[in-house]
Design a protein around this motif. Sequence first.
Motif, mmCIF file in Angstrom:
data_model
loop_
_atom_site.group_PDB
_atom_site.id
_atom_site.type_symbol
_atom_site.label_atom_id
_atom_site.label_comp_id
_atom_site.label_asym_id
_atom_site.label_seq_id
_atom_site.Cartn_x
_atom_site.Cartn_y
_atom_site.Cartn_z
ATOM 1 N N ALA A 198 0.830 -1.204 0.000
ATOM 2 C CA ALA A 198 0.000 0.000 0.000
ATOM 3 C C ALA A 198 0.866 1.256 0.000
ATOM 4 N N ALA A 199 1.951 1.237 0.769
ATOM 5 C CA ALA A 199 2.855 2.394 0.804
ATOM 6 C C ALA A 199 3.508 2.618 -0.557
ATOM 7 N N LEU A 200 3.947 1.538 -1.190
ATOM 8 C CA LEU A 200 4.561 1.668 -2.519
ATOM 9 C C LEU A 200 3.553 2.165 -3.547
ATOM 10 N N ASN A 201 2.312 1.707 -3.460
ATOM 11 C CA ASN A 201 1.279 2.189 -4.382
ATOM 12 C C ASN A 201 1.006 3.671 -4.173
ATOM 13 N N ALA A 202 0.963 4.112 -2.914
ATOM 14 C CA ALA A 202 0.733 5.532 -2.633
ATOM 15 C C ALA A 202 1.891 6.378 -3.148
ATOM 16 N N LEU A 203 3.110 5.913 -2.943
ATOM 17 C CA LEU A 203 4.273 6.642 -3.458
ATOM 18 C C LEU A 203 4.292 6.661 -4.978
ATOM 19 N N ALA A 204 3.872 5.561 -5.597
ATOM 20 C CA ALA A 204 3.848 5.501 -7.064
ATOM 21 C C ALA A 204 2.876 6.522 -7.640
ATOM 22 N N GLN A 205 1.808 6.810 -6.923
ATOM 23 C CA GLN A 205 0.854 7.809 -7.395
ATOM 24 C C GLN A 205 1.324 9.228 -7.083
ATOM 25 N N ALA A 206 1.921 9.420 -5.908
ATOM 26 C CA ALA A 206 2.300 10.768 -5.466
ATOM 27 C C ALA A 206 3.598 11.245 -6.111
ATOM 28 N N VAL A 207 4.623 10.424 -6.094
ATOM 29 C CA VAL A 207 5.941 10.823 -6.607
ATOM 30 C C VAL A 207 6.573 9.675 -7.400
ATOM 31 N N PRO A 208 6.034 9.378 -8.560
ATOM 32 C CA PRO A 208 6.514 8.210 -9.314
ATOM 33 C C PRO A 208 7.985 8.308 -9.717
ATOM 34 N N ASP A 209 8.445 9.494 -10.111
ATOM 35 C CA ASP A 209 9.848 9.621 -10.537
ATOM 36 C C ASP A 209 10.807 9.361 -9.377
ATOM 37 N N TRP A 210 10.461 9.882 -8.199
ATOM 38 C CA TRP A 210 11.307 9.657 -7.027
ATOM 39 C C TRP A 210 11.332 8.181 -6.667
ATOM 40 N N LEU A 211 10.184 7.524 -6.709
ATOM 41 C CA LEU A 211 10.116 6.105 -6.349
ATOM 42 C C LEU A 211 10.975 5.266 -7.278
ATOM 43 N N VAL A 212 10.919 5.545 -8.547
ATOM 44 C CA VAL A 212 11.733 4.789 -9.510
ATOM 45 C C VAL A 212 13.215 4.999 -9.238
ATOM 46 N N SER A 213 13.588 6.201 -8.795
ATOM 47 C CA SER A 213 15.012 6.486 -8.561
ATOM 48 C C SER A 213 15.553 5.818 -7.294
ATOM 49 N N VAL A 214 14.716 5.558 -6.295
ATOM 50 C CA VAL A 214 15.214 4.982 -5.041
ATOM 51 C C VAL A 214 14.847 3.514 -4.844
ATOM 52 N N ALA A 215 13.846 3.041 -5.514
ATOM 53 C CA ALA A 215 13.386 1.659 -5.303
ATOM 54 C C ALA A 215 14.272 0.675 -6.043
ATOM 55 N N GLU A 216 14.542 -0.415 -5.374
ATOM 56 C CA GLU A 216 15.260 -1.520 -6.010
ATOM 57 C C GLU A 216 14.348 -2.161 -7.055
ATOM 58 N N PRO A 217 14.879 -2.593 -8.186
ATOM 59 C CA PRO A 217 14.033 -3.223 -9.217
ATOM 60 C C PRO A 217 13.261 -4.436 -8.699
ATOM 61 N N ASP A 218 13.835 -5.169 -7.739
ATOM 62 C CA ASP A 218 13.148 -6.338 -7.185
ATOM 63 C C ASP A 218 11.885 -5.960 -6.424
ATOM 64 N N TRP A 219 11.821 -4.742 -5.888
ATOM 65 C CA TRP A 219 10.632 -4.302 -5.155
ATOM 66 C C TRP A 219 9.402 -4.391 -6.044
ATOM 67 N N PHE A 220 9.538 -3.904 -7.253
ATOM 68 C CA PHE A 220 8.391 -3.880 -8.162
ATOM 69 C C PHE A 220 7.940 -5.294 -8.508
ATOM 70 N N LYS A 221 8.906 -6.168 -8.703
ATOM 71 C CA LYS A 221 8.564 -7.557 -9.024
ATOM 72 C C LYS A 221 7.925 -8.243 -7.809
ATOM 73 N N HIS A 222 8.479 -8.000 -6.628
ATOM 74 C CA HIS A 222 8.000 -8.676 -5.424
ATOM 75 C C HIS A 222 6.641 -8.151 -4.965
ATOM 76 N N TYR A 223 6.449 -6.850 -4.981
ATOM 77 C CA TYR A 223 5.223 -6.265 -4.448
ATOM 78 C C TYR A 223 4.148 -6.039 -5.505
ATOM 79 N N ALA A 224 4.359 -6.538 -6.712
ATOM 80 C CA ALA A 224 3.342 -6.423 -7.756
ATOM 81 C C ALA A 224 2.165 -7.355 -7.473
ATOM 82 N N THR A 225 2.427 -8.446 -6.760
ATOM 83 C CA THR A 225 1.350 -9.389 -6.440
ATOM 84 C C THR A 225 0.829 -9.119 -5.033
ATOM 85 N N ARG A 226 -0.415 -9.447 -4.817
ATOM 86 C CA ARG A 226 -1.036 -9.261 -3.501
ATOM 87 C C ARG A 226 -0.470 -10.293 -2.524
ATOM 88 N N ALA A 227 -0.456 -9.960 -1.264
ATOM 89 C CA ALA A 227 0.080 -10.863 -0.236
ATOM 90 C C ALA A 227 -0.694 -12.179 -0.205
#
Length: 79
Positions: free
Chosen positions: A40-69
């Motif tokens: 939920a935090a990553l989704n909120a950041l992706a909407q609020a500051v997508p460019d910043w999130l892409v610059s600081v997030a590890e590529p694995d984050w997107f792969k790992h948190y793309a699916t629901r728990a």
Amino acid sequence: MAREKGLLKTAGRARTDSPHVLSSARELRWLEMVAKTLRAALNALAQAVPDWLVSVAEPDWFKHYATRAEDSQFPAART
């Protein structure tokens, strides 16, 4: 389902209200809640500051948190 996850032994009768089963269930609920919160935090950041999130997030984050728990599996080992 509890037997498949290794919470119950295959032979004999097991009580599902035993402390180790309840403790394991509590840990799984806690891990699921943490995963949902991070997603939920990553989704909120992706909407609020997508460019910043892409610059600081590890590529694995997107792969790992793309699916629901609920749709993912936790590691088999406690570590």
